[in-house]
Design a protein around this motif. Structure first.
Motif, PDB file in Angstrom:
ATOM      1  N   ASN A 223     -26.171   1.055 -39.817  1.00  0.00           N
ATOM      2  CA  ASN A 223     -26.831   0.032 -38.537  1.00  0.00           C
ATOM      3  C   ASN A 223     -27.020  -1.257 -39.558  1.00  0.00           C
ATOM      4  OD1 ASN A 223     -27.508  -1.948 -36.947  1.00  0.00           O
ATOM      5  ND2 ASN A 223     -29.072  -0.778 -36.173  1.00  0.00           N
ATOM      6  N   SER A 224     -26.071  -2.212 -39.750  1.00  0.00           N
ATOM      7  CA  SER A 224     -26.193  -3.444 -40.547  1.00  0.00           C
ATOM      8  C   SER A 224     -27.429  -4.334 -40.264  1.00  0.00           C
ATOM      9  CB  SER A 224     -24.888  -4.077 -40.629  1.00  0.00           C
ATOM     10  OG  SER A 224     -24.498  -4.738 -39.459  1.00  0.00           O
ATOM     11  N   SER A 225     -27.800  -4.134 -38.906  1.00  0.00           N
ATOM     12  CA  SER A 225     -29.023  -5.054 -38.702  1.00  0.00           C
ATOM     13  C   SER A 225     -30.110  -4.741 -39.360  1.00  0.00           C
ATOM     14  CB  SER A 225     -29.284  -5.084 -37.198  1.00  0.00           C
ATOM     15  OG  SER A 225     -29.484  -3.696 -36.793  1.00  0.00           O
ATOM     16  N   GLU A 226     -30.238  -3.314 -40.303  1.00  0.00           N
ATOM     17  CA  GLU A 226     -31.524  -3.014 -40.678  1.00  0.00           C
ATOM     18  C   GLU A 226     -31.521  -3.452 -42.246  1.00  0.00           C
ATOM     19  OE1 GLU A 226     -33.651  -1.022 -39.700  1.00  0.00           O
ATOM     20  OE2 GLU A 226     -32.653  -0.222 -37.625  1.00  0.00           O
ATOM     21  N   ALA A 227     -30.347  -4.101 -42.711  1.00  0.00           N
ATOM     22  CA  ALA A 227     -30.299  -4.752 -43.994  1.00  0.00           C
ATOM     23  C   ALA A 227     -31.133  -6.183 -43.905  1.00  0.00           C
ATOM     24  CB  ALA A 227     -28.962  -4.824 -44.538  1.00  0.00           C
ATOM     25  N   GLY A 228     -31.439  -6.825 -45.163  1.00  0.00           N
ATOM     26  CA  GLY A 228     -31.848  -7.994 -45.022  1.00  0.00           C
ATOM     27  C   GLY A 228     -31.996  -8.382 -46.576  1.00  0.00           C
ATOM     28  N   GLY A 229     -32.327  -9.993 -46.420  1.00  0.00           N
ATOM     29  CA  GLY A 229     -32.411 -10.440 -47.692  1.00  0.00           C
ATOM     30  C   GLY A 229     -33.895 -10.811 -48.002  1.00  0.00           C
ATOM     31  N   THR A 230     -34.149 -11.948 -48.654  1.00  0.00           N
ATOM     32  CA  THR A 230     -35.652 -12.197 -49.298  1.00  0.00           C
ATOM     33  C   THR A 230     -36.434 -12.642 -47.902  1.00  0.00           C
ATOM     34  OG1 THR A 230     -34.933 -13.220 -51.293  1.00  0.00           O
ATOM     35  CG2 THR A 230     -36.961 -13.947 -50.452  1.00  0.00           C
ATOM     36  N   LYS A 231     -35.744 -13.371 -46.982  1.00  0.00           N
ATOM     37  CA  LYS A 231     -36.801 -13.779 -45.599  1.00  0.00           C
ATOM     38  C   LYS A 231     -37.070 -12.517 -44.851  1.00  0.00           C
ATOM     39  CE  LYS A 231     -36.174 -16.372 -41.318  1.00  0.00           C
ATOM     40  NZ  LYS A 231     -35.254 -17.062 -40.487  1.00  0.00           N
ATOM     41  N   ASP A 232     -36.173 -11.533 -45.007  1.00  0.00           N
ATOM     42  CA  ASP A 232     -36.307 -10.172 -44.137  1.00  0.00           C
ATOM     43  C   ASP A 232     -37.407  -9.329 -44.907  1.00  0.00           C
ATOM     44  OD1 ASP A 232     -34.033 -10.347 -42.035  1.00  0.00           O
ATOM     45  OD2 ASP A 232     -33.094 -10.784 -43.721  1.00  0.00           O
ATOM     46  N   ALA A 233     -37.250  -9.526 -46.202  1.00  0.00           N
ATOM     47  CA  ALA A 233     -38.418  -8.828 -46.911  1.00  0.00           C
ATOM     48  C   ALA A 233     -39.666  -9.400 -46.753  1.00  0.00           C
ATOM     49  CB  ALA A 233     -37.770  -8.917 -48.626  1.00  0.00           C
ATOM     50  N   PHE A 234     -39.832 -10.578 -46.774  1.00  0.00           N
ATOM     51  CA  PHE A 234     -41.167 -11.357 -46.433  1.00  0.00           C
ATOM     52  C   PHE A 234     -41.529 -10.789 -45.145  1.00  0.00           C
ATOM     53  CE2 PHE A 234     -40.060 -15.268 -49.255  1.00  0.00           C
ATOM     54  CZ  PHE A 234     -40.711 -14.800 -50.254  1.00  0.00           C
ATOM     55  N   SER A 235     -40.687 -10.673 -44.117  1.00  0.00           N
ATOM     56  CA  SER A 235     -41.150 -10.395 -42.745  1.00  0.00           C
ATOM     57  C   SER A 235     -41.638  -8.860 -42.786  1.00  0.00           C
ATOM     58  CB  SER A 235     -40.079 -10.539 -41.698  1.00  0.00           C
ATOM     59  OG  SER A 235     -39.713 -11.848 -41.638  1.00  0.00           O
ATOM     60  N   PHE A 236     -40.882  -8.151 -43.742  1.00  0.00           N
ATOM     61  CA  PHE A 236     -41.400  -6.722 -43.612  1.00  0.00           C
ATOM     62  C   PHE A 236     -42.582  -6.550 -44.140  1.00  0.00           C
ATOM     63  CE2 PHE A 236     -41.733  -2.931 -46.188  1.00  0.00           C
ATOM     64  CZ  PHE A 236     -41.486  -1.729 -45.494  1.00  0.00           C
ATOM     65  N   GLN A 238     -45.295  -8.932 -44.283  1.00  0.00           N
ATOM     66  CA  GLN A 238     -46.225  -9.238 -43.196  1.00  0.00           C
ATOM     67  C   GLN A 238     -46.457  -8.248 -42.276  1.00  0.00           C
ATOM     68  OE1 GLN A 238     -45.311 -12.829 -41.335  1.00  0.00           O
ATOM     69  NE2 GLN A 238     -47.480 -13.663 -41.171  1.00  0.00           N
ATOM     70  N   ASN A 239     -45.203  -7.477 -41.828  1.00  0.00           N
ATOM     71  CA  ASN A 239     -45.698  -6.654 -40.375  1.00  0.00           C
ATOM     72  C   ASN A 239     -46.066  -5.375 -41.232  1.00  0.00           C
ATOM     73  OD1 ASN A 239     -44.230  -8.426 -39.091  1.00  0.00           O
ATOM     74  ND2 ASN A 239     -42.239  -7.678 -39.319  1.00  0.00           N
ATOM     75  N   GLU A 240     -45.920  -4.676 -42.202  1.00  0.00           N
ATOM     76  CA  GLU A 240     -46.456  -3.839 -42.915  1.00  0.00           C
ATOM     77  C   GLU A 240     -47.707  -3.926 -43.517  1.00  0.00           C
ATOM     78  OE1 GLU A 240     -45.024  -0.739 -42.125  1.00  0.00           O
ATOM     79  OE2 GLU A 240     -43.331  -1.693 -40.832  1.00  0.00           O
ATOM     80  N   PHE A 241     -48.010  -5.069 -44.156  1.00  0.00           N
ATOM     81  CA  PHE A 241     -49.074  -4.943 -45.127  1.00  0.00           C
ATOM     82  C   PHE A 241     -50.092  -6.061 -44.768  1.00  0.00           C
ATOM     83  CE2 PHE A 241     -45.671  -2.948 -47.467  1.00  0.00           C
ATOM     84  CZ  PHE A 241     -46.263  -1.728 -47.784  1.00  0.00           C
ATOM     85  N   GLY A 242     -49.733  -7.231 -43.945  1.00  0.00           N
ATOM     86  CA  GLY A 242     -50.617  -8.358 -43.709  1.00  0.00           C
ATOM     87  C   GLY A 242     -50.228  -9.607 -44.198  1.00  0.00           C
ATOM     88  N   THR A 243     -50.773 -10.739 -43.524  1.00  0.00           N
ATOM     89  CA  THR A 243     -50.342 -12.036 -43.952  1.00  0.00           C
ATOM     90  C   THR A 243     -50.834 -12.144 -45.633  1.00  0.00           C
ATOM     91  OG1 THR A 243     -50.446 -12.629 -41.712  1.00  0.00           O
ATOM     92  CG2 THR A 243     -50.751 -14.499 -43.125  1.00  0.00           C
ATOM     93  N   ILE A 244     -52.043 -11.736 -45.546  1.00  0.00           N
ATOM     94  CA  ILE A 244     -52.523 -12.015 -47.072  1.00  0.00           C
ATOM     95  C   ILE A 244     -51.525 -11.609 -48.291  1.00  0.00           C
ATOM     96  CG2 ILE A 244     -54.416 -11.542 -48.718  1.00  0.00           C
ATOM     97  CD1 ILE A 244     -54.953 -13.527 -46.275  1.00  0.00           C
ATOM     98  N   VAL A 245     -51.008 -10.166 -48.025  1.00  0.00           N
ATOM     99  CA  VAL A 245     -49.970  -9.566 -48.946  1.00  0.00           C
ATOM    100  C   VAL A 245     -48.885 -10.385 -49.206  1.00  0.00           C
ATOM    101  CG1 VAL A 245     -48.586  -7.810 -49.271  1.00  0.00           C
ATOM    102  CG2 VAL A 245     -51.049  -7.390 -48.740  1.00  0.00           C
ATOM    103  N   LEU A 246     -48.444 -10.921 -47.935  1.00  0.00           N
ATOM    104  CA  LEU A 246     -47.319 -11.895 -47.920  1.00  0.00           C
ATOM    105  C   LEU A 246     -47.665 -13.211 -48.892  1.00  0.00           C
ATOM    106  CD1 LEU A 246     -44.570 -13.254 -46.793  1.00  0.00           C
ATOM    107  CD2 LEU A 246     -45.903 -14.010 -44.569  1.00  0.00           C
TER     108      LEU A 246
END
Length: 271
Positions: A223-236, A238-246
């Motif tokens: 599923n290509s929608s599971e891939a991503g670049g820098t922006k998607d890495a930032f979202s990941f 934030q979602n997984e570790f929180g805003t401070i880690v981001l």
């Protein structure tokens, strides 16, 4: 004063070297914007989670945006030239053994990426639309449509993983320190610059590792929608570790950008 004196001591031998140094500094400028915009977004102070293409879109919307984009495109072309020069001419005498081949192949891939980014910036000057978009997701979609597509996407994920490991190696082997130490900066300035290098390479390693994970996820799910670049890495992050880690990782990329700008002045290019 000593810092400025050291800047003036660095010879600028020829136009090709100046072009390459301008390219390295432009890469640093782009990373400063990626980090700065994302830190601002993390703390709700405007900005946005973004990658390289998003930075170009932001620049295009500024006053005199076309001029800024033109300068940025030229700088990115300079970095493309430098990476191809490293890959072909081997000024650092990396060699032709397996390790040398992998390193030089990595330089060539980097040249292709930044060449495409330069083309995107130039295209945006003459069109009212945004960048070409897509990024890693588009690449994964293209690869998945081919025979053995999942394997191909997995190989790309492995390449990103290797690049991530190399960033950590650069940070903790101390390899990045040589040019800075040779510049004979004031001890306090040198310490600050080296800290930005440690932090910057580490943060970049984390972001690229997340991009690798997203590519592997796309490969396993087909599923290509599971891939991503820098922006998607930032979202990941934030979602997984929180805003401070981001915010910490984004600040690390800001530090990396600053380090690249300093590196543009002191690195021995061999051109």
């Amino acid at each position: 004063m000593h810092f400025m004196y050291s800047l003036n001591k660095i010879p600028m031998n020829n136009k090709k070297e100046k072009f390459a140094r301008f390219g390295i500094a432009t890469k640093g400028f782009v990373y400063c914007l990626i980090g700065g915009l994302t830190v601002a977004a993390a703390f709700g102070e405007g900005g946005k989670k973004t990658g390289s293409s998003g930075v170009l879109e932001t620049l295009s919307s500024q006053p005199f945006g076309q001029i800024i984009l033109g300068i940025t495109a030229l700088g990115l072309l300079g970095f493309t030239f430098y990476r191809f020069y490293q890959a072909i001419a081997d000024p650092q005498d990396i060699g032709n053994d397996f390790k040398g081949f992998v390193t030089r192949f990595g330089f060539a891939l980097s040249a292709i990426f930044y060449g495409f980014l330069a083309f995107t910036a130039a295209k945006m000057i003459f069109t009212s639309g945004g960048g070409s978009g897509g990024g890693q997701e588009s690449m994964a979609s293209t690869l998945l449509s081919k025979p053995f597509g999942q394997v191909l996407v997995g190989i790309v994920g492995a390449a990103f993983l290797g690049k991530s490991i190399y960033q950590f190696y650069r940070a903790y082997s101390g390899k990045f320190k040589e040019n800075v130490q040779a510049a004979e900066l004031d001890s306090n300035v040198e310490s600050m610059v080296l800290k930005t290098g440690y932090i910057g390479y580490t943060a970049r390693g984390v972001v690229i590792a997340v991009i690798s994970y997203l590519m592997f996820r796309a490969a396993f799910s087909a599923n290509s929608s599971e891939a991503g670049g820098t922006k998607d890495a930032f979202s990941f992050l934030q979602n997984e570790f929180g805003t401070i880690v981001l915010a910490v990782i984004a600040a690390g990329l800001l530090a990396y950008g600053f380090f690249m700008i300093v590196k543009a002045r002191y690195k021995t290019l061999g051109i």
